[in-house]
Design a protein around this motif. Sequence first.
Motif, PDB file in Angstrom:
ATOM      1  N   PHE A   1      10.657  -5.323   3.436  1.00 22.47           N
ATOM      2  CA  PHE A   1      10.789  -6.766   3.667  1.00 22.47           C
ATOM      3  C   PHE A   1      12.254  -7.161   3.772  1.00 22.47           C
ATOM      4  N   GLY A   2      13.116  -6.391   3.110  1.00 19.32           N
ATOM      5  CA  GLY A   2      14.532  -6.736   3.074  1.00 19.32           C
ATOM      6  C   GLY A   2      14.921  -7.375   1.747  1.00 19.32           C
TER       7      GLY A   2
ATOM      8  N   HIS B   1       2.414   3.302  -5.066  1.00 21.61           N
ATOM      9  CA  HIS B   1       2.386   4.476  -5.947  1.00 21.61           C
ATOM     10  C   HIS B   1       3.061   4.137  -7.286  1.00 21.61           C
TER      11      HIS B   1
ATOM     12  N   GLY C   1       0.793  -1.228   0.000  1.00 24.23           N
ATOM     13  CA  GLY C   1       0.000   0.000   0.000  1.00 24.23           C
ATOM     14  C   GLY C   1       0.821   1.273   0.000  1.00 24.23           C
TER      15      GLY C   1
ATOM     16  N   SER D   1       0.612  -3.676   3.690  1.00 25.46           N
ATOM     17  CA  SER D   1       2.024  -3.450   3.974  1.00 25.46           C
ATOM     18  C   SER D   1       2.393  -2.014   3.622  1.00 25.46           C
TER      19      SER D   1
ATOM     20  N   LYS E   1       5.186  14.846 -10.896  1.00 27.73           N
ATOM     21  CA  LYS E   1       5.233  13.494 -11.460  1.00 27.73           C
ATOM     22  C   LYS E   1       3.864  13.198 -12.067  1.00 27.73           C
TER      23      LYS E   1
HETATM   24  P1  NAP Z   1      10.467   2.208  -3.619  1.00 31.13           P
HETATM   25  O1  NAP Z   1      11.617   3.123  -3.893  1.00 31.13           O
HETATM   26  O2  NAP Z   1       9.820   1.533  -4.763  1.00 31.13           O
HETATM   27  O3  NAP Z   1      10.878   1.076  -2.585  1.00 31.13           O
HETATM   28  C1  NAP Z   1      12.070   1.120  -1.824  1.00 31.13           C
HETATM   29  C2  NAP Z   1      11.981   0.054  -0.752  1.00 31.13           C
HETATM   30  O4  NAP Z   1      11.040   0.440   0.246  1.00 31.13           O
HETATM   31  C3  NAP Z   1      11.500  -1.284  -1.239  1.00 31.13           C
HETATM   32  O5  NAP Z   1      12.517  -2.030  -1.849  1.00 31.13           O
HETATM   33  C4  NAP Z   1      10.977  -1.898   0.049  1.00 31.13           C
HETATM   34  O6  NAP Z   1      12.048  -2.279   0.890  1.00 31.13           O
HETATM   35  C5  NAP Z   1      10.347  -0.708   0.733  1.00 31.13           C
HETATM   36  N1  NAP Z   1       8.919  -0.557   0.419  1.00 31.13           N
HETATM   37  C6  NAP Z   1       8.337   0.291  -0.473  1.00 31.13           C
HETATM   38  N2  NAP Z   1       7.018   0.192  -0.429  1.00 31.13           N
HETATM   39  C7  NAP Z   1       6.734  -0.754   0.502  1.00 31.13           C
HETATM   40  C8  NAP Z   1       5.517  -1.292   1.033  1.00 31.13           C
HETATM   41  N3  NAP Z   1       4.301  -0.875   0.597  1.00 31.13           N
HETATM   42  N4  NAP Z   1       5.624  -2.241   1.996  1.00 31.13           N
HETATM   43  C9  NAP Z   1       6.829  -2.659   2.442  1.00 31.13           C
HETATM   44  N5  NAP Z   1       8.010  -2.179   1.994  1.00 31.13           N
HETATM   45  C10 NAP Z   1       7.952  -1.231   1.050  1.00 31.13           C
HETATM   46  O7  NAP Z   1       9.360   3.008  -2.771  1.00 31.13           O
HETATM   47  P2  NAP Z   1       9.157   4.586  -2.552  1.00 31.13           P
HETATM   48  O8  NAP Z   1       9.011   5.256  -3.862  1.00 31.13           O
HETATM   49  O9  NAP Z   1      10.170   5.052  -1.557  1.00 31.13           O
HETATM   50  O10 NAP Z   1       7.725   4.582  -1.854  1.00 31.13           O
HETATM   51  C11 NAP Z   1       7.587   4.082  -0.536  1.00 31.13           C
HETATM   52  C12 NAP Z   1       6.107   3.978  -0.217  1.00 31.13           C
HETATM   53  O11 NAP Z   1       5.501   5.254  -0.334  1.00 31.13           O
HETATM   54  C13 NAP Z   1       5.361   3.027  -1.152  1.00 31.13           C
HETATM   55  O12 NAP Z   1       4.590   2.153  -0.365  1.00 31.13           O
HETATM   56  C14 NAP Z   1       4.488   3.925  -2.010  1.00 31.13           C
HETATM   57  O13 NAP Z   1       3.223   3.359  -2.286  1.00 31.13           O
HETATM   58  C15 NAP Z   1       4.364   5.190  -1.157  1.00 31.13           C
HETATM   59  N6  NAP Z   1       4.336   6.419  -1.972  1.00 31.13           N
HETATM   60  C16 NAP Z   1       5.343   6.673  -2.860  1.00 31.13           C
HETATM   61  C17 NAP Z   1       5.311   7.817  -3.625  1.00 31.13           C
HETATM   62  C18 NAP Z   1       6.383   8.113  -4.659  1.00 31.13           C
HETATM   63  O14 NAP Z   1       6.281   9.145  -5.347  1.00 31.13           O
HETATM   64  N7  NAP Z   1       7.397   7.264  -4.822  1.00 31.13           N
HETATM   65  C19 NAP Z   1       4.248   8.706  -3.467  1.00 31.13           C
HETATM   66  C20 NAP Z   1       3.237   8.429  -2.556  1.00 31.13           C
HETATM   67  C21 NAP Z   1       3.301   7.279  -1.804  1.00 31.13           C
HETATM   68  P3  NAP Z   1      12.642  -3.769   0.937  1.00 31.13           P
HETATM   69  O15 NAP Z   1      13.473  -3.918  -0.307  1.00 31.13           O
HETATM   70  O16 NAP Z   1      13.413  -3.775   2.208  1.00 31.13           O
HETATM   71  O17 NAP Z   1      11.473  -4.721   0.965  1.00 31.13           O
END
Ligand code: NAP
Length: 241
Positions: free
Chosen positions: A50-51, A71, A7, A30, A192
């Motif tokens: 999760f790692g 996202h 999520g 999650s 974005k």
């Molecule tokens: P990302 O770069 O794709 O993921 C980096 C790491 O964060 C993943 O490898 C995983 O770690 C952990 N991770 C990400 N989402 C997870 C989830 N839902 N549950 C458990 N672990 C998660 O992610 P991000 O862009 O930093 O975004 C992080 C969270 O923010 C996401 O859940 C996304 O839906 C939300 N979000 C993102 C954005 C955006 O612009 N990127 C905007 C709004 C909300 P491990 O490898 O250790 O498992």
Amino acid sequence: MRVLLLGGTAEARELAAALVAEPGVAVTSSLAGRVRDPRLPVGDVRVGGFGGVAAMTDALADFDALVDATHPFAAEITGNAALAARAAGVPITVLHRPGWTAGPGDDWHPVDTLSAAAALLPDLGSRPFLTIGRQGLSAFSGLRLWCLARAVDPPGPVVPPRMHLLLDRGPFTVDGERALLAEHAIDVLVTKDSGGVATAPKLTAARERGIPVVVQQRPPLPAGVAVVSTVAAALAWVRQL
Ligand code: NAP
């Protein structure tokens, strides 16, 4: 049926609520744990990475289906989920809301990266508004222009040197966005292609103001993964399993 729901989006919270009400379905949401004060979905929640792929594959032993409703720009977790689901033999679908499309009166400039957006800015305006999340602000650290930036939580230390930061979280309104652009004399917007209604009013306000919008395009999805674009379609996917 036990469903793991990745999520961090409004759609994921909506789907969690629908799955909690679904007979015979147990859902665990999650979250990455990035946001200090997250909006929590109903039902069971786990927080933190999760790692990596192998650890997520192990975690999937406790589940019968995986819905990746993260996202559209969270590319790493989406890539990991596709690999882990395949390794664990667990069916997966990706729920991504549709992207935005330019309409009459829009002056959009698509870019693949935020560095490309930063390089383009001086040609387009002198008072940019950056709405790309706190993690993206480091790409603008070489920006000489004053800028307005908005994020949910404070960014890290590497940010544009002449930045005025607003901490705020959507949904936003057209009236509010119109007033913000006027107050700060914004003449170019950076976003974005997140899609959805909660943050779309800035695009309407930019169109009305006649200013250009730099739009970062979505990262590609992993090959071979089924994608749905609505909560209803994701729910139907779980039901047919
Ligand atoms: P990302 O770069 O794709 O993921 C980096 C790491 O964060 C993943 O490898 C995983 O770690 C952990 N991770 C990400 N989402 C997870 C989830 N839902 N549950 C458990 N672990 C998660 O992610 P991000 O862009 O930093 O975004 C992080 C969270 O923010 C996401 O859940 C996304 O839906 C939300 N979000 C993102 C954005 C955006 O612009 N990127 C905007 C709004 C909300 P491990 O490898 O250790 O498992």
